[in-house]
Write an enzyme that holds these catalytic residues in place. Structure first.
Site, PDB file in Angstrom:
ATOM      1  N   TYR A 101      22.915  45.173 -17.224  1.00 22.84           N
ATOM      2  CA  TYR A 101      22.766  46.289 -18.154  1.00 22.84           C
ATOM      3  C   TYR A 101      21.487  47.074 -17.798  1.00 22.84           C
ATOM      4  CZ  TYR A 101      21.926  48.850 -22.427  1.00 22.84           C
ATOM      5  OH  TYR A 101      21.678  49.849 -23.328  1.00 22.84           O
ATOM      6  N   LYS A 133      27.673  46.033 -30.061  1.00 22.78           N
ATOM      7  CA  LYS A 133      28.935  46.252 -29.356  1.00 22.78           C
ATOM      8  C   LYS A 133      30.078  45.550 -30.097  1.00 22.78           C
ATOM      9  CE  LYS A 133      25.978  48.214 -26.627  1.00 22.78           C
ATOM     10  NZ  LYS A 133      25.420  47.604 -25.441  1.00 22.78           N
ATOM     11  N   ASP A 164      23.633  36.670 -21.225  1.00 28.35           N
ATOM     12  CA  ASP A 164      23.969  37.824 -22.061  1.00 28.35           C
ATOM     13  C   ASP A 164      25.484  37.789 -22.235  1.00 28.35           C
ATOM     14  OD1 ASP A 164      24.708  40.333 -23.052  1.00 28.35           O
ATOM     15  OD2 ASP A 164      23.064  41.369 -22.044  1.00 28.35           O
ATOM     16  N   ARG A 212       9.976  39.020 -43.087  1.00 28.13           N
ATOM     17  CA  ARG A 212       9.817  38.987 -41.623  1.00 28.13           C
ATOM     18  C   ARG A 212      10.112  37.582 -41.111  1.00 28.13           C
ATOM     19  NH1 ARG A 212       4.954  38.590 -39.573  1.00 28.13           N
ATOM     20  NH2 ARG A 212       3.990  40.092 -40.966  1.00 28.13           N
TER      21      ARG A 212
HETATM   22  C1  LIG Z   1      24.075  47.465 -24.950  1.00 30.41           C
HETATM   23  C2  LIG Z   1      23.723  46.249 -24.196  1.00 30.41           C
HETATM   24  C3  LIG Z   1      22.448  45.666 -24.334  1.00 30.41           C
HETATM   25  C4  LIG Z   1      21.368  46.280 -25.201  1.00 30.41           C
HETATM   26  O1  LIG Z   1      21.659  46.174 -26.563  1.00 30.41           O
HETATM   27  P1  LIG Z   1      21.191  47.245 -27.678  1.00 30.41           P
HETATM   28  O2  LIG Z   1      21.831  46.738 -28.907  1.00 30.41           O
HETATM   29  O3  LIG Z   1      21.685  48.580 -27.233  1.00 30.41           O
HETATM   30  O4  LIG Z   1      19.699  47.198 -27.713  1.00 30.41           O
HETATM   31  C5  LIG Z   1      22.205  44.493 -23.635  1.00 30.41           C
HETATM   32  N1  LIG Z   1      23.141  43.938 -22.830  1.00 30.41           N
HETATM   33  C6  LIG Z   1      24.361  44.473 -22.675  1.00 30.41           C
HETATM   34  C7  LIG Z   1      25.351  43.812 -21.776  1.00 30.41           C
HETATM   35  C8  LIG Z   1      24.693  45.641 -23.341  1.00 30.41           C
HETATM   36  O5  LIG Z   1      25.909  46.187 -23.165  1.00 30.41           O
END
Ligand SMILES: *Cc1c(COP(=O)(O)O)cnc(C)c1O
Length: 377
Positions: free
Chosen positions: A97, A194, A169, A45
């Protein structure tokens, strides 16, 4: 080390013991210790060698001090929000998001965090929303799903002036093209599910701090709350990262051909793509980002048309997520942004006739033919 090389050789790929090219999967929860010499690893962890290799690599790719790997993008964003205290206010990009919106409204609000959504493409609007309680500026650029562009240097100077943490982000742009920490951001977060993973086969989140001090605080949260990425997924994600550069180039090549072709289709009322944005937004994007990316959003002439397009495509799979080698199609109002109240969606322009495409690596002629037959009246 340049970016393309860092994707392949970044931090410490491979292993010291046998010269393996790939970082081994250290599938172990715990590590043998001597009472006076705990060794570099104790309990997974806190730290695990497979995760460490990935965390060091993302820190290198984002030009930051310390990287962190989480079980999902939302786990990474949650850990970042835990840096704050009850009563603190967070300013966020308004076309955000949907999951981040839901986190703020349904999970963080009961802990006393106040969220304020602003058009961060307009720095004066952000400045006007700052209050004595403001502690964090949380930005997406290009944002989801309307690809709005926020000037990161302008946000960094606002954040510095008002003592705010600037969090970006960076999921859409990826570290291959955009490095917010180098422009003055304090933290970067990714849904590595992604583009970084890139193959629709894992969930992961990453965060990188610019300073060692913020890194120590985030480590305390990560190790205490425990939403860490497991060794197998760390391995898969590092494998994906090696081809990030060629994937992004290929995806963008397809998207650059599709965007103007789509814009000329009769059923398309409006098209959102950084490469075809208004001159000012496009220039701001080009100052901070090396590519236009693979996400294209389309406003069609009716909600029925949007549904027909989503249903009628063969290669563009109707699915949540984005950034994979496979092309995907999404109806933001029902899917990625379903958590936003209808009135908010309407105000932002996330209508029922909006479609978001994540362009993949298939042959461009097949992708065009697929969209053309699904758009045919
Ligand atoms: C998909 C996404 C998230 C969330 O991520 P997960 O891996 O699905 O938890 C956050 N920000 C953006 C821009 C995203 O496309």
């Amino acid at each position: 080390m340049r970016k393309k090389t860092a994707l392949i050789h970044g931090a410490h790929q491979g292993d010291r013991h046998f010269g393996a090219m790939a970082t081994p999967i250290y599938q172990s929860s715990t590590f043998r210790q001597a009472p006076d010499h705990p060794g570099p690893y104790q309990y997974s962890r806190g730290a695990n060698p497979s995760r460490q290799a990935l965390e060091d690599q993302i820190a290198l790719l984002e030009e930051g001090e310390r990287g962190f790997a989480f079980a999902s993008g939302m786990a990474a964003i949650t850990a970042v929000m835990m840096l704050l205290r009850p009563g603190d206010q967070v300013l966020l990009t308004q076309d955000l998001y949907g999951g981040t919106y839901r986190l703020m409204e349904q999970v963080m609000a009961p802990f006393g965090l106040k969220a304020c959504y602003v058009d961060s493409s307009q720095p004066q609007e952000v400045a006007a929303a700052i209050t004595p309680d403001s502690r964090m500026l949380y930005v997406e650029t290009p944002a989801n799903p309307l690809l709005s562009i926020t000037d990161l240097s302008a946000m960094a100077s606002l954040a510095q002036q008002h003592g705010l943490l600037l969090v970006v982000d960076n999921t859409f742009a990826t570290p291959y093209w955009q490095n917010p920490l180098a422009l003055g951001a304090d933290l970067v977060v990714h849904s590595a599910t992604k583009y970084l993973g890139g193959h629709s086969d894992l969930l992961a989140g990453l965060a990188v701090s610019r300073s060692a001090e913020l890194g120590r605080r985030l480590f305390r949260i990560q190790a205490s709350t425990g939403a860490v990425l497991g060794p197998q997924d760390c391995f898969l994600l590092q494998r994906g990262i090696k081809t990030l550069g060629v994937r992004m180039e290929g995806i963008e090549d397809n998207a650059r051909q599709l965007a103007p072709w789509l814009a000329a289709q009769q059923a398309v009322r409006r098209l959102y793509y950084p490469g075809l944005a208004a001159p000012e937004a496009k220039a701001a994007h080009q100052r901070q980002c090396g590519g236009f990316g693979g996400i294209i959003s389309l406003e069609l002439d009716s909600a029925e048309r949007a549904l027909a397009l989503a249903r009628g495509c063969h290669y563009f799979a109707l699915a949540d997520s984005l950034g994979a080698v496979e092309s995907l199609i999404n109806l933001p109002a029902r899917m990625s942004h379903g958590a936003l109240p209808a009135a908010t969606r309407q105000r932002l322009g996330i209508s029922d006739s909006l479609v978001r495409l994540s362009v993949g690596l298939e042959d461009i002629d097949d992708l065009k033919a697929d969209l053309a037959q699904a758009l045919a009246p």
